[in-house]
Design an enzyme around this catalytic site. Sequence first.
Site, PDB file in Angstrom:
ATOM      1  N   ASN A   1      -1.799  -0.130   7.014  1.00 45.30           N
ATOM      2  CA  ASN A   1      -1.204  -1.371   7.508  1.00 45.30           C
ATOM      3  C   ASN A   1      -0.371  -2.077   6.447  1.00 45.30           C
ATOM      4  OD1 ASN A   1      -3.243  -2.244   5.894  1.00 45.30           O
ATOM      5  ND2 ASN A   1      -4.441  -3.228   7.495  1.00 45.30           N
TER       6      ASN A   1
ATOM      7  N   TYR B   1     -12.052  -2.462  -3.093  1.00 43.19           N
ATOM      8  CA  TYR B   1     -12.620  -2.523  -1.740  1.00 43.19           C
ATOM      9  C   TYR B   1     -14.146  -2.571  -1.766  1.00 43.19           C
ATOM     10  CZ  TYR B   1      -8.130  -2.022   0.650  1.00 43.19           C
ATOM     11  OH  TYR B   1      -6.866  -2.237   1.140  1.00 43.19           O
TER      12      TYR B   1
ATOM     13  N   GLU C   1      -9.390 -10.260  -7.890  1.00 40.98           N
ATOM     14  CA  GLU C   1      -8.423  -9.173  -7.726  1.00 40.98           C
ATOM     15  C   GLU C   1      -7.319  -9.242  -8.776  1.00 40.98           C
ATOM     16  OE1 GLU C   1      -9.359  -8.686  -2.945  1.00 40.98           O
ATOM     17  OE2 GLU C   1      -7.395  -9.463  -3.541  1.00 40.98           O
TER      18      GLU C   1
ATOM     19  N   HIS D   1      -1.818  -5.513   1.423  1.00 41.86           N
ATOM     20  CA  HIS D   1      -3.098  -6.188   1.174  1.00 41.86           C
ATOM     21  C   HIS D   1      -2.810  -7.575   0.621  1.00 41.86           C
ATOM     22  CE1 HIS D   1      -7.090  -7.134  -0.442  1.00 41.86           C
ATOM     23  NE2 HIS D   1      -6.406  -7.626  -1.461  1.00 41.86           N
TER      24      HIS D   1
ATOM     25  N   LYS E   1       0.828  -1.202   0.000  1.00 41.82           N
ATOM     26  CA  LYS E   1       0.000   0.000   0.000  1.00 41.82           C
ATOM     27  C   LYS E   1       0.869   1.260   0.000  1.00 41.82           C
ATOM     28  CE  LYS E   1      -3.728  -2.424   2.468  1.00 41.82           C
ATOM     29  NZ  LYS E   1      -4.703  -2.345   3.583  1.00 41.82           N
TER      30      LYS E   1
HETATM   31  P1  ADP Z   1      -7.518  -7.019   5.657  1.00 36.83           P
HETATM   32  O1  ADP Z   1      -6.727  -6.034   4.825  1.00 36.83           O
HETATM   33  O2  ADP Z   1      -6.720  -7.548   6.800  1.00 36.83           O
HETATM   34  O3  ADP Z   1      -8.162  -8.105   4.841  1.00 36.83           O
HETATM   35  P2  ADP Z   1     -10.200  -5.833   5.882  1.00 36.83           P
HETATM   36  O4  ADP Z   1     -10.542  -6.565   4.628  1.00 36.83           O
HETATM   37  O5  ADP Z   1     -11.096  -6.004   7.059  1.00 36.83           O
HETATM   38  O6  ADP Z   1      -8.708  -6.197   6.369  1.00 36.83           O
HETATM   39  O7  ADP Z   1     -10.114  -4.265   5.580  1.00 36.83           O
HETATM   40  C1  ADP Z   1      -9.534  -3.797   4.398  1.00 36.83           C
HETATM   41  C2  ADP Z   1      -8.648  -2.618   4.709  1.00 36.83           C
HETATM   42  O8  ADP Z   1      -9.450  -1.514   5.123  1.00 36.83           O
HETATM   43  C3  ADP Z   1      -7.672  -2.834   5.869  1.00 36.83           C
HETATM   44  O9  ADP Z   1      -6.486  -3.505   5.483  1.00 36.83           O
HETATM   45  C4  ADP Z   1      -7.409  -1.405   6.308  1.00 36.83           C
HETATM   46  O10 ADP Z   1      -6.484  -0.752   5.425  1.00 36.83           O
HETATM   47  C5  ADP Z   1      -8.781  -0.776   6.143  1.00 36.83           C
HETATM   48  N1  ADP Z   1      -9.559  -0.885   7.393  1.00 36.83           N
HETATM   49  C6  ADP Z   1     -10.172  -1.994   7.888  1.00 36.83           C
HETATM   50  N2  ADP Z   1     -10.818  -1.743   9.046  1.00 36.83           N
HETATM   51  C7  ADP Z   1     -10.610  -0.419   9.300  1.00 36.83           C
HETATM   52  C8  ADP Z   1     -11.008   0.474  10.341  1.00 36.83           C
HETATM   53  N3  ADP Z   1     -11.745   0.052  11.361  1.00 36.83           N
HETATM   54  N4  ADP Z   1     -10.598   1.777  10.264  1.00 36.83           N
HETATM   55  C9  ADP Z   1      -9.847   2.201   9.227  1.00 36.83           C
HETATM   56  N5  ADP Z   1      -9.446   1.416   8.201  1.00 36.83           N
HETATM   57  C10 ADP Z   1      -9.809   0.126   8.231  1.00 36.83           C
HETATM   58 MG    MG Z   2      -9.714  -8.013   3.415  1.00 37.89          MG
END
Ligand code: ADP
Ligand code: MG
Length: 140
Positions: A112, A49, A126, A115, A9
């Site tokens: 974070n 997303y 994807e 992805h 990211k």
């Molecule tokens: P992952 O990336 O671990 O699969 P998710 O699919 O739940 O997690 O969420 C997609 C992305 O959206 C996350 O990696 C993060 O960048 C963002 N995200 C998820 N939950 C939150 C939150 N509560 N607040 C802000 N950003 C979030």
């Molecule tokens: Mg996810």
Amino acid sequence: MERTFIMVKPDGVRRGLVGEILRRFEDKGLRVVGLKMVVPSRDLAEKHYGVHRDKPFFNDVVEFITSGPVVALVLEGPDAIALTRAMMGKTRPTEAAPGTIRGDYANSTEQNLVHGSDSPETASEEIELWFRTEELLSEA
Ligand code: ADP
Ligand code: MG
């Protein structure tokens, strides 16, 4: 053999962690079969997303992911999806175990670093969304 879509990211690119993240995956034995750096369009980010469209963080995460270049990857190997998810660590920095990418480097739930597709279905969707067939190495 399985393929998965991985993205470093914008925070990972800005922090100079592309090499570190890719090194971990390559050291684990995953093969790079697609790689490019792009600034995602809003349309691409919203599609990527799409499952989170109704979540309160949807707009923020779309803004974030379009804020600069990302490195899009297709990685191949046995159980590539589960393996890369385990290596990435949990979404929240407080839950991501030390030794995982997020556990070692992330300090934000949104920003974070990485992805990774979470199922064979999302992996195919994807990969198709981010890459054209001719941009990927062929099988074997
Ligand atoms: P992952 O990336 O671990 O699969 P998710 O699919 O739940 O997690 O969420 C997609 C992305 O959206 C996350 O990696 C993060 O960048 C963002 N995200 C998820 N939950 C939150 C939150 N509560 N607040 C802000 N950003 C979030
Ligand atoms: Mg996810």
